[in-house]
Write a protein that holds these residues in place. Structure first.
Motif, mmCIF file in Angstrom:
data_model
loop_
_atom_site.group_PDB
_atom_site.id
_atom_site.type_symbol
_atom_site.label_atom_id
_atom_site.label_comp_id
_atom_site.label_asym_id
_atom_site.label_seq_id
_atom_site.Cartn_x
_atom_site.Cartn_y
_atom_site.Cartn_z
ATOM 1 N N GLN A 55 -1.042 -0.311 13.026
ATOM 2 C CA GLN A 55 -1.905 -0.409 10.979
ATOM 3 C C GLN A 55 -3.408 0.293 11.242
ATOM 4 O O GLN A 55 -3.739 0.924 10.395
ATOM 5 C CB GLN A 55 -2.298 -1.677 11.237
ATOM 6 C CG GLN A 55 -0.669 -2.335 10.615
ATOM 7 C CD GLN A 55 -0.909 -3.910 9.887
ATOM 8 O OE1 GLN A 55 -2.188 -4.021 9.890
ATOM 9 N NE2 GLN A 55 0.618 -4.609 9.347
ATOM 10 N N VAL A 56 -3.825 -0.093 12.356
ATOM 11 C CA VAL A 56 -4.876 0.749 12.573
ATOM 12 C C VAL A 56 -5.352 2.193 12.664
ATOM 13 O O VAL A 56 -5.958 2.961 12.064
ATOM 14 C CB VAL A 56 -6.020 0.401 14.137
ATOM 15 C CG1 VAL A 56 -7.007 0.877 14.354
ATOM 16 C CG2 VAL A 56 -5.932 -1.665 13.461
ATOM 17 N N MET A 57 -4.398 1.997 13.772
ATOM 18 C CA MET A 57 -4.170 3.811 13.795
ATOM 19 C C MET A 57 -3.298 4.162 12.849
ATOM 20 O O MET A 57 -3.605 5.865 12.737
ATOM 21 C CB MET A 57 -3.517 4.298 14.810
ATOM 22 C CG MET A 57 -3.514 3.204 16.213
ATOM 23 S SD MET A 57 -4.540 4.059 16.609
ATOM 24 C CE MET A 57 -4.828 4.633 18.052
ATOM 25 N N GLN A 58 -2.580 4.198 11.559
ATOM 26 C CA GLN A 58 -2.214 4.681 10.951
ATOM 27 C C GLN A 58 -2.475 4.654 9.494
ATOM 28 O O GLN A 58 -3.308 4.802 8.568
ATOM 29 C CB GLN A 58 -1.084 4.055 10.144
ATOM 30 C CG GLN A 58 0.263 4.195 11.329
ATOM 31 C CD GLN A 58 1.690 3.701 10.528
ATOM 32 O OE1 GLN A 58 1.331 2.887 10.157
ATOM 33 N NE2 GLN A 58 2.479 3.819 11.545
ATOM 34 N N GLY A 59 -3.911 4.138 9.421
ATOM 35 C CA GLY A 59 -4.886 3.635 8.465
ATOM 36 C C GLY A 59 -4.801 3.255 7.312
ATOM 37 O O GLY A 59 -5.536 2.583 6.408
ATOM 38 N N ARG A 60 -3.602 1.858 7.910
ATOM 39 C CA ARG A 60 -2.686 0.964 6.550
ATOM 40 C C ARG A 60 -3.974 -0.289 6.032
ATOM 41 O O ARG A 60 -3.204 -1.614 6.823
ATOM 42 C CB ARG A 60 -1.308 0.881 6.849
ATOM 43 C CG ARG A 60 -0.953 2.106 6.857
ATOM 44 C CD ARG A 60 0.544 1.472 7.071
ATOM 45 N NE ARG A 60 0.784 0.578 7.357
ATOM 46 C CZ ARG A 60 1.808 0.224 8.055
ATOM 47 N NH1 ARG A 60 2.745 0.757 7.323
ATOM 48 N NH2 ARG A 60 2.161 -0.349 9.354
ATOM 49 N N PHE A 61 -5.274 0.000 6.094
ATOM 50 C CA PHE A 61 -5.943 -1.497 6.601
ATOM 51 C C PHE A 61 -7.093 -1.349 5.319
ATOM 52 O O PHE A 61 -7.634 -0.037 5.320
ATOM 53 C CB PHE A 61 -5.977 -1.934 7.548
ATOM 54 C CG PHE A 61 -7.028 -0.963 8.262
ATOM 55 C CD1 PHE A 61 -8.996 -1.501 8.128
ATOM 56 C CD2 PHE A 61 -6.799 -0.296 9.253
ATOM 57 C CE1 PHE A 61 -9.828 -0.533 8.804
ATOM 58 C CE2 PHE A 61 -7.944 0.512 9.640
ATOM 59 C CZ PHE A 61 -9.072 0.506 10.075
ATOM 60 N N ASN A 62 -7.531 -2.048 4.140
ATOM 61 C CA ASN A 62 -8.659 -1.944 4.004
ATOM 62 C C ASN A 62 -9.431 -3.174 3.960
ATOM 63 O O ASN A 62 -9.276 -3.959 4.813
ATOM 64 C CB ASN A 62 -8.740 -2.025 2.507
ATOM 65 C CG ASN A 62 -7.246 -2.771 1.962
ATOM 66 O OD1 ASN A 62 -7.794 -3.784 2.415
ATOM 67 N ND2 ASN A 62 -6.893 -2.180 0.991
ATOM 68 N N ASN A 63 -11.080 -3.297 3.264
ATOM 69 C CA ASN A 63 -11.705 -4.160 3.608
ATOM 70 C C ASN A 63 -10.943 -5.862 3.223
ATOM 71 O O ASN A 63 -11.049 -6.594 4.401
ATOM 72 C CB ASN A 63 -12.740 -3.844 2.361
ATOM 73 C CG ASN A 63 -14.484 -4.738 3.026
ATOM 74 O OD1 ASN A 63 -14.140 -5.245 3.986
ATOM 75 N ND2 ASN A 63 -14.575 -5.455 1.898
ATOM 76 N N SER A 64 -10.270 -6.104 2.462
ATOM 77 C CA SER A 64 -9.751 -7.108 2.437
ATOM 78 C C SER A 64 -8.539 -7.820 3.371
ATOM 79 O O SER A 64 -8.081 -8.845 3.576
ATOM 80 C CB SER A 64 -9.015 -7.137 1.336
ATOM 81 O OG SER A 64 -7.679 -6.131 0.678
ATOM 82 N N SER A 65 -7.706 -6.278 3.615
ATOM 83 C CA SER A 65 -6.507 -6.516 4.798
ATOM 84 C C SER A 65 -7.082 -6.911 6.344
ATOM 85 O O SER A 65 -6.895 -6.974 7.121
ATOM 86 C CB SER A 65 -5.477 -5.600 4.025
ATOM 87 O OG SER A 65 -5.613 -4.628 4.918
ATOM 88 N N SER A 66 -8.282 -6.054 6.262
ATOM 89 C CA SER A 66 -9.153 -6.017 7.318
ATOM 90 C C SER A 66 -8.906 -7.722 7.974
ATOM 91 O O SER A 66 -8.418 -7.578 9.878
ATOM 92 C CB SER A 66 -10.214 -5.850 8.207
ATOM 93 O OG SER A 66 -11.229 -6.570 6.997
ATOM 94 N N THR A 67 -9.429 -8.825 7.400
ATOM 95 C CA THR A 67 -9.416 -10.417 7.989
ATOM 96 C C THR A 67 -7.921 -10.552 8.555
ATOM 97 O O THR A 67 -7.482 -11.015 9.236
ATOM 98 C CB THR A 67 -9.998 -11.192 6.130
ATOM 99 O OG1 THR A 67 -10.662 -10.227 6.092
ATOM 100 C CG2 THR A 67 -9.568 -12.605 7.064
#
Length: 178
Positions: A55-67
């Motif tokens: 998910q990190v490598m694909q950039g599929r996270f934002n501020n709310s989903s990083s938690t």
């Protein structure tokens, strides 16, 4: 008058003692099962870590989903800790009941050499307790990462949880020094 002569153990007694000695091999069942459980936990933990890394490598996270992503990473670590506890259990039971393990040392000296230095069942319980408490701390941390604080009461509960985690980590350090 001479004292009665004690003869050596009877054949029946000797045979029974050999049977009891060989019966210790039944402990191979929990040893093998805990080692298989350990491998399973390592595989599950690695899968969780790879999923988070993907998910990190694909950039599929934002501020709310990083938690949630951090919770997934911590969950993988939790599986690793449980796997280590199962590994320690299997290794310790084998060394206590069956035989010492150390493939690096092939000489047959009388000095007991084992990697975990487990001399008794109490020593095994202490090592397992430390790993289990650390796993519980990691699990609590995983839950606390996603905990939303909206009231003063929730903030006090959150702070109490952090204090309990710190206290249990402190207690583990105190036990290790003694």
């Amino acid at each position: 008058m001479t004292a009665p002569r004690r003869l050596g153990p009877s054949r029946l007694e000797h045979s029974f003692e050999r049977l009891i000695w060989h019966f210790r091999l039944i402990t191979l069942i929990p040893v093998v099962m805990s080692l298989l459980g350990s491998v399973s936990c390592f595989v599950i933990g690695t899968e969780a870590e790879l999923r988070a890394l993907s998910q990190v490598m694909q950039g599929r996270f934002n501020n709310s989903s990083s938690t949630l992503l951090i919770g997934e990473v911590v969950g993988g670590i939790d599986y690793y800790l449980i796997g280590i506890a199962l590994l320690i259990f299997g290794y310790g039971i084998y060394e206590l009941v069956i035989s010492d393990i150390d493939p690096r040392l092939h000489d047959q000296s009388t000095v007991r050499r084992n990697l975990l230095s487990i001399e008794s069942l109490d020593g095994l319980k202490q090592k397992l307790t430390k790993v289990i408490v650390v796993a519980l701390i990691v699990t609590a941390f995983k839950s606390m990462v996603s905990f939303k604080v909206s009231t003063a009461n929730e903030l006090l509960m959150y702070c109490a949880g952090v204090l309990m985690l710190a206290f249990s980590a402190w207690l583990i350090g105190k036990v290790e020094k003694h």
